[in-house]
Design a protein around this motif. Structure first.
Motif, PDB file in Angstrom:
ATOM      1  N   GLU A  10       0.831  -1.206   0.000  1.00 41.44           N
ATOM      2  CA  GLU A  10       0.000   0.000   0.000  1.00 41.44           C
ATOM      3  C   GLU A  10       0.862   1.250   0.000  1.00 41.44           C
ATOM      4  O   GLU A  10       0.577   2.227  -0.696  1.00 41.44           O
ATOM      5  CB  GLU A  10      -0.908  -0.031   1.227  1.00 41.44           C
ATOM      6  N   ALA A  72      -9.117   4.048   4.767  1.00 41.69           N
ATOM      7  CA  ALA A  72      -9.458   3.668   3.396  1.00 41.69           C
ATOM      8  C   ALA A  72     -10.316   4.738   2.717  1.00 41.69           C
ATOM      9  O   ALA A  72     -10.044   5.145   1.579  1.00 41.69           O
ATOM     10  CB  ALA A  72     -10.180   2.328   3.381  1.00 41.69           C
ATOM     11  N   ALA A  76      -8.941   7.135  -0.226  1.00 42.32           N
ATOM     12  CA  ALA A  76      -9.598   6.990  -1.527  1.00 42.32           C
ATOM     13  C   ALA A  76     -10.198   8.316  -1.993  1.00 42.32           C
ATOM     14  O   ALA A  76     -10.015   8.718  -3.152  1.00 42.32           O
ATOM     15  CB  ALA A  76     -10.673   5.915  -1.458  1.00 42.32           C
ATOM     16  N   PHE A 188      -7.717   0.214  -1.530  1.00 33.89           N
ATOM     17  CA  PHE A 188      -8.337  -1.111  -1.456  1.00 33.89           C
ATOM     18  C   PHE A 188      -7.498  -2.054  -0.582  1.00 33.89           C
ATOM     19  O   PHE A 188      -8.044  -2.827   0.215  1.00 33.89           O
ATOM     20  CB  PHE A 188      -8.495  -1.699  -2.858  1.00 33.89           C
ATOM     21  N   THR A 191      -8.176  -1.920   3.055  1.00 31.31           N
ATOM     22  CA  THR A 191      -9.354  -2.633   3.558  1.00 31.31           C
ATOM     23  C   THR A 191      -9.048  -4.094   3.867  1.00 31.31           C
ATOM     24  O   THR A 191      -9.830  -4.767   4.551  1.00 31.31           O
ATOM     25  CB  THR A 191     -10.508  -2.576   2.544  1.00 31.31           C
TER      26      THR A 191
END
Length: 210
Positions: A10, A72, A76, A188, A191
């Motif tokens: 990430e 998240a 995002a 994503f 998550t």
């Protein structure tokens, strides 16, 4: 261990976005929209203003108790807003208002990322064992730094290529689009990371302060 590996992946993707949407690329894009000294000063100040929203992040973390969701969603939305910024040069009908829209969207992006940053710090503090933190973050930072150098080089080449063809706005739109895709994939991955139970001192009630 799975969560730590996902965090490295990430971080790698998020750093692509950070590299492409800051420093020289950010300044060059602002100048393309007609930014002057005042606007450049505002842009330089926005990241610090965004840090003020970490207070909101602390409040939401205490109220919701879900750092994964905060990270998240904040990442995002905050980074996804650059999709709007990418198309601004093509909206000639807005005229000078494009610069105003750019500053407003950039400010909103920084605010959302400030909220996410607070939750991310708390989350990682619980996820990474204390005895491994030095080694882990050293490895993570090394990998993300190498990625940042590669992203900066490729983005610079792309912008230079399209500037030479007389279409610099296309170059910026392209690199920002790639940055948004990378950031959304990174969000994503957030998550999928496990979230340890939030540990609180019995006498601390953050929510009561608000």
């Amino acid at each position: 261990a799975r969560g730590l590996r996902l965090s490295i992946a990430e971080g790698l993707l998020s750093n692509v976005h950070i590299t492409v949407t800051t420093n020289a690329f950010l300044t060059g894009f602002a100048l393309l929209l007609g930014a002057g000294d005042f606007e450049l000063g505002v842009i330089a100040a926005l990241p610090f203003v965004g840090q003020l929203f970490q207070f909101a992040g602390a409040y939401l973390e205490a109220r919701l108790g879900n750092r994964r969701m905060l990270c998240a969603v904040g990442a995002a939305l905050g980074r996804g807003l650059w999709g709007i910024i990418a198309v601004l040069p093509f909206l000639a009908v807005l005229g000078r208002a494009r610069l105003v829209v750019f500053l407003v969207v950039l400010a909103l992006s920084q605010a959302l990322l400030g909220i996410a940053a607070n939750a991310w710090t708390s989350w990682m503090s619980d996820l990474v064992p204390p005895r491994q933190r030095g080694r882990y973050f050293g490895t993570r930072n090394t990998i993300t730094s190498i990625t940042a150098m590669g992203a900066a080089w490729l983005a610079g080449r792309g912008v230079d290529y399209y500037r030479a063809t007389g279409s610099p706005e296309t170059g910026y739109a392209l690199i920002f689009a790639v940055a948004v895709v990378a950031a959304l994939v990174g969000a994503f991955l957030l998550t999928l990371k496990p979230e340890p139970t939030i540990r609180r001192a019995p006498h601390v009630q953050i929510a009561a302060l608000f």
